[in-house]
Design an enzyme around this catalytic site. Sequence first.
Site, short mmCIF file in Angstrom:
data_model
loop_
_atom_site.label_atom_id
_atom_site.label_comp_id
_atom_site.label_asym_id
_atom_site.label_seq_id
_atom_site.Cartn_x
_atom_site.Cartn_y
_atom_site.Cartn_z
CE LYS A 52 -34.01 -13.49 -1.83
NZ LYS A 52 -32.69 -13.25 -2.52
CD GLN A 96 -32.68 -14.47 -5.96
OE1 GLN A 96 -32.78 -13.62 -5.20
NE2 GLN A 96 -32.65 -15.69 -5.46
CG ASP A 119 -27.71 -10.71 -2.12
OD1 ASP A 119 -28.46 -11.49 -1.12
OD2 ASP A 119 -28.09 -10.82 -3.08
N1 GUN Z 1 -29.71 -17.13 -4.99
C1 GUN Z 1 -29.72 -18.02 -4.16
N2 GUN Z 1 -29.59 -17.40 -2.79
C2 GUN Z 1 -29.42 -16.03 -3.18
C3 GUN Z 1 -29.22 -14.95 -2.26
O1 GUN Z 1 -29.03 -15.10 -1.00
N3 GUN Z 1 -29.04 -13.76 -3.00
C4 GUN Z 1 -29.22 -13.58 -4.20
N4 GUN Z 1 -29.14 -12.61 -4.73
N5 GUN Z 1 -29.39 -14.84 -5.04
C5 GUN Z 1 -29.52 -15.92 -4.41
#
Ligand code: GUN
Length: 291
Positions: A52, A96, A119
Site C-alpha cells: 500500500k 491494518q 477502508d
Molecule cells: N486486512 C485484510 N484486508 C484489509 C483491508 O482491506 N483493510 C485493512 N485495514 N485491513 C485488511
Amino acid sequence: MQILDGKKAAQAIKEKLGIDVAQRAAEGKKIPHLAAILVGRNGASETYVAAKVKACEEVGFKSTLIRLEDDISENRLLDKIEELNNDPDIDGILVQLPLPKHISDENVINTIVPDKDVDGFHPVNIGKMVQGQPTFIPATPHGIMLLLEHYKIETKGKHAIVIGRSNIVGRPMSILLSENTNPGNCTVTICHSQTKNLKEVCLLGDIVVAALGRPEFVTADMVKEGAIVIDVGITRIEDASKKSGFKLKGDVDFEKVSPRSSWITPVPGGVGPMTIAALLKNTFRSCETKN
Ligand code: GUN
C-alpha cells in the site's frame, strides 16, 4: 477462458491517478496523504501494508507508516488514531487488520473519523453504502467492481453467488452487486459455513465470488460452465522450493476451475492489486473533497 488481470487494470487506474495528482500539484493544491498503522509483526499484514505504501509512492501520494508493537494498549492506539483524525495533512487513515486479540476491531474502526475512513469500515460509511449514497467503499469489493467495470463484464440480471460473509468482503460485496448500478443489478445469494447444499447453490452462479479464506475450496464440480469466477482468497502455504518459504493459494482450484469459466481472476495478480487501486482511489477522493 479469459483472465481478469488485476495487475493490468490496477496499473491503468494508478496511471490515471498519477496524472490527477500531478495536475493537483501543478495547481498548487494539496497532495493526498495516507496514514497506515501496522500493529505487530504479522507477515502477511507487513506485506500488504508495504504494498500500500509503495503504491502511494507510485502515484505521487504522501504516505506515513506507523508501526506499533503488538503489546500496545488499545487506548494508546486509539490516541494515535485521534491524533491522525485531527491532523489536517492526513486525508486517509487505515489500520491494518487483523489486530492483536486484546484490541477491539470495533473500537478501532469506530474511532477513525468517517471522512478519513478510506477502508470504508466505519458504520457511517457502511450505512451510506447500503443506501447507495456516495461514500468510501471497502477496498476489496470496490476493487472487484472496478475490475468488472474495466473488463466491461455484463452483470445485469446475473445470479451472483458470494461465498463468505465477512464485513470486509462478503457482505459489502453482496450489497454492491445487488445495487442498481453498472456493474451491479445482480440477483445475489450469500453463502457461509451454515449454508446447506453449497455445491448446488454455487452451480446456480453466473458469477461466483469466493471470499472465505480456504485454499482451493471452490472445485470444478461447484462451478457452472461459462461462469465468471472471482477469487478473493490469498493464503500462504509453506513451500520450501520458494525463496520466501511459501506460495500463495486462492480459494479457487484455478487449474481445474479455469477451463469451465468464461472469466477468472488469478492468484496472485487478480483481486489483490485491485484492492490497492481502490484504496488509492478512496484516498484521492478524500483529499479532493476536503481540499
Ligand atoms: N486486512 C485484510 N484486508 C484489509 C483491508 O482491506 N483493510 C485493512 N485495514 N485491513 C485488511
